[in-house]
Motif scaffolding. Structure first.
Motif, PDB file in Angstrom:
ATOM      1  N   GLY A 128       0.835  -1.192   0.000  1.00 15.60           N
ATOM      2  CA  GLY A 128       0.000   0.000   0.000  1.00 15.60           C
ATOM      3  C   GLY A 128       0.867   1.237   0.000  1.00 15.60           C
ATOM      4  O   GLY A 128       2.081   1.166  -0.250  1.00 15.60           O
ATOM      5  N   PRO A 129       0.281   2.386   0.310  1.00 17.71           N
ATOM      6  CA  PRO A 129       1.045   3.632   0.301  1.00 17.71           C
ATOM      7  C   PRO A 129       2.258   3.637   1.228  1.00 17.71           C
ATOM      8  O   PRO A 129       3.227   4.358   0.980  1.00 17.71           O
ATOM      9  CB  PRO A 129       0.008   4.665   0.747  1.00 17.71           C
ATOM     10  CG  PRO A 129      -1.301   4.088   0.311  1.00 17.71           C
ATOM     11  CD  PRO A 129      -1.159   2.616   0.514  1.00 17.71           C
ATOM     12  N   SER A 130       2.244   2.817   2.278  1.00 21.15           N
ATOM     13  CA  SER A 130       3.386   2.800   3.194  1.00 21.15           C
ATOM     14  C   SER A 130       4.477   1.829   2.750  1.00 21.15           C
ATOM     15  O   SER A 130       5.496   1.685   3.427  1.00 21.15           O
ATOM     16  CB  SER A 130       2.924   2.429   4.609  1.00 21.15           C
ATOM     17  OG  SER A 130       2.484   1.084   4.663  1.00 21.15           O
ATOM     18  N   GLY A 131       4.276   1.164   1.616  1.00 23.08           N
ATOM     19  CA  GLY A 131       5.274   0.238   1.104  1.00 23.08           C
ATOM     20  C   GLY A 131       4.778  -1.192   1.098  1.00 23.08           C
ATOM     21  O   GLY A 131       3.601  -1.466   1.358  1.00 23.08           O
ATOM     22  N   ALA A 132       5.688  -2.123   0.815  1.00 22.04           N
ATOM     23  CA  ALA A 132       5.359  -3.544   0.768  1.00 22.04           C
ATOM     24  C   ALA A 132       6.172  -4.277   1.814  1.00 22.04           C
ATOM     25  O   ALA A 132       7.367  -4.018   1.981  1.00 22.04           O
ATOM     26  CB  ALA A 132       5.641  -4.123  -0.615  1.00 22.04           C
ATOM     27  N   ARG A 133       5.537  -5.216   2.502  1.00 25.65           N
ATOM     28  CA  ARG A 133       6.252  -5.944   3.546  1.00 25.65           C
ATOM     29  C   ARG A 133       5.631  -7.318   3.752  1.00 25.65           C
ATOM     30  O   ARG A 133       4.466  -7.551   3.428  1.00 25.65           O
ATOM     31  CB  ARG A 133       6.249  -5.152   4.849  1.00 25.65           C
ATOM     32  CG  ARG A 133       4.890  -4.781   5.375  1.00 25.65           C
ATOM     33  CD  ARG A 133       4.966  -3.607   6.348  1.00 25.65           C
ATOM     34  NE  ARG A 133       3.688  -3.349   7.012  1.00 25.65           N
ATOM     35  CZ  ARG A 133       2.714  -2.638   6.478  1.00 25.65           C
ATOM     36  NH1 ARG A 133       2.844  -2.119   5.268  1.00 25.65           N
ATOM     37  NH2 ARG A 133       1.595  -2.420   7.158  1.00 25.65           N
ATOM     38  N   LEU A 134       6.427  -8.183   4.328  1.00 22.43           N
ATOM     39  CA  LEU A 134       5.988  -9.522   4.699  1.00 22.43           C
ATOM     40  C   LEU A 134       5.881  -9.583   6.213  1.00 22.43           C
ATOM     41  O   LEU A 134       6.860  -9.300   6.928  1.00 22.43           O
ATOM     42  CB  LEU A 134       6.982 -10.575   4.204  1.00 22.43           C
ATOM     43  CG  LEU A 134       6.812 -11.998   4.771  1.00 22.43           C
ATOM     44  CD1 LEU A 134       5.457 -12.575   4.404  1.00 22.43           C
ATOM     45  CD2 LEU A 134       7.937 -12.904   4.272  1.00 22.43           C
ATOM     46  N   LEU A 135       4.702  -9.939   6.704  1.00 18.68           N
ATOM     47  CA  LEU A 135       4.484 -10.141   8.122  1.00 18.68           C
ATOM     48  C   LEU A 135       4.466 -11.634   8.391  1.00 18.68           C
ATOM     49  O   LEU A 135       3.740 -12.387   7.739  1.00 18.68           O
ATOM     50  CB  LEU A 135       3.154  -9.524   8.552  1.00 18.68           C
ATOM     51  CG  LEU A 135       2.872  -8.083   8.105  1.00 18.68           C
ATOM     52  CD1 LEU A 135       1.495  -7.648   8.588  1.00 18.68           C
ATOM     53  CD2 LEU A 135       3.947  -7.140   8.595  1.00 18.68           C
ATOM     54  N   ARG A 136       5.271 -12.050   9.370  1.00 19.05           N
ATOM     55  CA  ARG A 136       5.296 -13.468   9.735  1.00 19.05           C
ATOM     56  C   ARG A 136       5.477 -13.552  11.240  1.00 19.05           C
ATOM     57  O   ARG A 136       6.546 -13.223  11.756  1.00 19.05           O
ATOM     58  CB  ARG A 136       6.414 -14.203   9.015  1.00 19.05           C
ATOM     59  CG  ARG A 136       6.345 -15.708   9.197  1.00 19.05           C
ATOM     60  CD  ARG A 136       7.283 -16.433   8.260  1.00 19.05           C
ATOM     61  NE  ARG A 136       7.023 -17.847   8.288  1.00 19.05           N
ATOM     62  CZ  ARG A 136       7.667 -18.747   7.552  1.00 19.05           C
ATOM     63  NH1 ARG A 136       8.613 -18.352   6.720  1.00 19.05           N
ATOM     64  NH2 ARG A 136       7.370 -20.026   7.654  1.00 19.05           N
ATOM     65  N   GLY A 137       4.414 -13.947  11.927  1.00 19.98           N
ATOM     66  CA  GLY A 137       4.449 -13.940  13.375  1.00 19.98           C
ATOM     67  C   GLY A 137       4.673 -12.526  13.872  1.00 19.98           C
ATOM     68  O   GLY A 137       4.000 -11.586  13.465  1.00 19.98           O
ATOM     69  N   ALA A 138       5.663 -12.361  14.716  1.00 22.14           N
ATOM     70  CA  ALA A 138       5.971 -11.038  15.257  1.00 22.14           C
ATOM     71  C   ALA A 138       7.016 -10.304  14.426  1.00 22.14           C
ATOM     72  O   ALA A 138       7.421  -9.198  14.776  1.00 22.14           O
ATOM     73  CB  ALA A 138       6.474 -11.171  16.691  1.00 22.14           C
ATOM     74  N   THR A 139       7.464 -10.909  13.323  1.00 27.59           N
ATOM     75  CA  THR A 139       8.514 -10.295  12.514  1.00 27.59           C
ATOM     76  C   THR A 139       7.913  -9.591  11.305  1.00 27.59           C
ATOM     77  O   THR A 139       6.815  -9.900  10.856  1.00 27.59           O
ATOM     78  CB  THR A 139       9.527 -11.339  12.035  1.00 27.59           C
ATOM     79  OG1 THR A 139       8.889 -12.245  11.119  1.00 27.59           O
ATOM     80  CG2 THR A 139      10.090 -12.115  13.212  1.00 27.59           C
TER      81      THR A 139
END
Length: 261
Positions: A128-139
């Motif tokens: 989205g507007p804040s960028g792209a990221r991978l969320l996995r558990g708490a990371t």
């Protein structure tokens, strides 16, 4: 817009709460395809979409919703959530962890926030507007596509060549022949791998809005591009070309354009 990205993650967690108990449980399915061919749907699909819709109605009652299982509700609203609770139901009923939950927020008809979640692997790919990221558990880590200048070096994918009509199949076959490696059967997970810099190109056809809307923000926020087979923004044609390196677009369209709708 960050508020909506956070809410999309909430929706993904709610969908996972519903779908995971059904996965590898021997769940039955219905065939909603009829004469058009096998098209399975499970209670997991239905209950997950219903749960997501309830949360949207409670938090944003003025927003519209378009979903695979329960159709349209105010699709002309300024903000519209586009949902596919289990994309890859064939993989789901086969016990393969390649199905995903797809959630998109369309603002003024443009996909602006997108999420590809694979709850069995505990992965949420969000863009989205804040960028792209991978969320996995708490990371959490950023997503970025990889460089791939030439189609001959590319790792590419489509879910199944049987989704293509005659002209489309011929075009795909030529793209596949030019690429280094092709992988099949990955459904929307292949698009997540483009955003993660593991694959380079996905080409598909006959997609509905809930199949592709979530993919666009994820891949584009990671630095890639998503177009139709004419090279324009994705539309009702259902023909999608997603690439990590934009230099691959023209190389793939040399053949795909011949079958473009």
């Amino acid at each position: 817009m960050i508020e909506f990205e956070s809410f999309a993650v909430e929706l993904a967690h709610e969908a996972a709460r519903v779908t995971l108990p059904f996965f590898r449980s021997g769940i039955g399915h219905e065939d909603k395809g009829g004469a058009a061919g096998f098209d399975p749907v499970t209670e997991g699909d239905k209950q997950a979409e219903a749960a997501i819709r309830r949360l949207i109605a409670a938090r944003y009652p003025d927003h519209g919703v378009i979903g695979e299982e329960y159709g349209e509700d105010r699709p002309d609203a300024e903000h519209v959530w586009v949902l596919d609770p289990i994309d890859g139901t064939r993989a789901f009923i086969s016990g393969l962890p390649l199905w995903t939950t797809l959630i998109a927020l369309r603002v003024a008809e443009k996909p602006t926030v997108g999420l590809i979640a694979q709850p069995y692997l505990d992965e949420i790919f969000i863009g989205g507007p804040s960028g792209a990221r991978l969320l996995r558990g708490a990371t959490e880590r950023p997503l970025a596509v990889r460089a791939c200048e030439h189609l001959t070096d590319a790792v590419i994918s489509t879910t199944d060549p049987d989704i293509f009509n005659g002209a489309e199949r011929g075009a795909w076959t030529q793209v596949r022949a030019a690429a280094r490696l092709a992988r099949l059967g990955c459904d929307a997970y292949a698009y997540a791998m483009v955003a993660a810099g593991q694959m380079d190109l996905v080409a598909e056809a006959s997609l509905k809005s809930w199949d592709w809307s979530a993919l666009v923000p994820v891949i584009e926020a990671a630095g890639g591009r998503v177009v139709n087979w004419r090279g324009d923004a994705p539309d009702g044609s259902g023909q999608i070309l997603a690439v990590g390196d934009s230099r691959l677009i023209d190389q793939a369209l040399v053949t795909l354009k011949r079958a473009a709708i």
